[in-house]
Enzyme design. Sequence first.
Site, short mmCIF file in Angstrom:
data_model
loop_
_atom_site.label_atom_id
_atom_site.label_comp_id
_atom_site.label_asym_id
_atom_site.label_seq_id
_atom_site.Cartn_x
_atom_site.Cartn_y
_atom_site.Cartn_z
N LYS A 54 0.84 -1.20 0.00
CA LYS A 54 0.00 0.00 0.00
C LYS A 54 0.87 1.25 0.00
O LYS A 54 0.61 2.21 -0.72
CB LYS A 54 -0.93 0.00 1.23
N GLN A 98 -4.15 -1.29 9.99
CA GLN A 98 -4.20 -2.63 9.39
C GLN A 98 -4.79 -3.63 10.37
O GLN A 98 -4.40 -3.70 11.54
CB GLN A 98 -2.78 -3.05 8.95
N ASP A 121 -10.48 3.58 4.68
CA ASP A 121 -10.88 2.16 4.64
C ASP A 121 -12.39 2.03 4.54
O ASP A 121 -12.90 0.95 4.18
CB ASP A 121 -10.45 1.47 5.94
N1 GUN Z 1 -7.03 -6.42 6.67
C1 GUN Z 1 -7.50 -7.14 5.63
N2 GUN Z 1 -8.09 -6.31 4.74
C2 GUN Z 1 -7.98 -5.07 5.22
C3 GUN Z 1 -8.37 -3.79 4.75
O1 GUN Z 1 -8.98 -3.63 3.68
N3 GUN Z 1 -8.05 -2.73 5.53
C4 GUN Z 1 -7.42 -2.87 6.71
N4 GUN Z 1 -7.17 -1.78 7.43
N5 GUN Z 1 -7.03 -4.04 7.20
C5 GUN Z 1 -7.31 -5.12 6.44
#
Ligand code: GUN
Length: 291
Positions: A54, A98, A121
């Site tokens: 990311k 995350q 998110d």
């Molecule tokens: N863990 C798995 N998918 C995601 C996501 O889309 N965002 C976040 N913050 N954590 C995740």
Amino acid sequence: MPAQRLDGKETARLIRLELSNRVSALREVRGKAPGLTAVLVGDDPASAIYVRNKEKAAREVGIEGTVHRLPASTSEAELLDVVDRLNADPAVDGILVQLPLPDQIDPNRVIDRVSPSKDVDGFHPENVGLLAIGRPRFASCTPLGVIELLRRQGIETKGKRAVVLGRSNIVGKPMALLLLQKGAVGDATVTVCHSESREIPEIVREADLLIAAVGRPEMVRGNWIKPGAIVVDVGIHRRADGSLCGDVVFDEVAEVASWVTPVPGGVGPMTIAMLLANTVASGELAAGIRP
Ligand code: GUN
């Protein structure tokens, strides 16, 4: 005729190009790039890879991507303090904590603490609520990526029967809400199946559009698919031999469907592209160049 591939990798590349231009425009107006901060708690190897990808993707489009790394022993109060500081920091347009988090931290407390205007998110209850009432601001990136992939391929869902396999807060539920929005890639008749649903293969056989987000490797077989259906596979799993597969048996499904997403190279790259798109949109909102 075998199904055509829905190419998420190429579509995401085009989206990133468009986003670079929007980042440049934003830089002109504000004198600074939009900022995205990912918070990574602990040392889960998969999460570390996701966050690194990311950050790299953000930097490639000119977003100021940073990662805030915290030890696995971090307390909930310490993490909430970090979130508060990011909420107050004008250089930060997007915050991503995350998941999963270590056991001592309640993820809901953290999700609720992220400023809804920086919640790229799309997990905060305010943003989920806005989506539910048809006024979306930030929607969860994976389902948003599915919609954008269909839209850019010119695939309409209006009036179609859509079946979503999975009811997670990150994918299944927001996917259903997005398919219910008004619009050409919306306006679907949506059914959500989950772990307690009965007769799932029979329900899937009615689907003009299937979104598989159950997290079970190769659960969906070719004989579940209505001829000509569109199949989107959100799953990604590693087989014992090291190769990757999704929630559907790709070769079987590709014999019957009209469109199918590959794994990898389908939904995955679109998820990251939508995180960047939400961050740029957040910067544009903060700069007043977006309604
Ligand atoms: N863990 C798995 N998918 C995601 C996501 O889309 N965002 C976040 N913050 N954590 C995740």
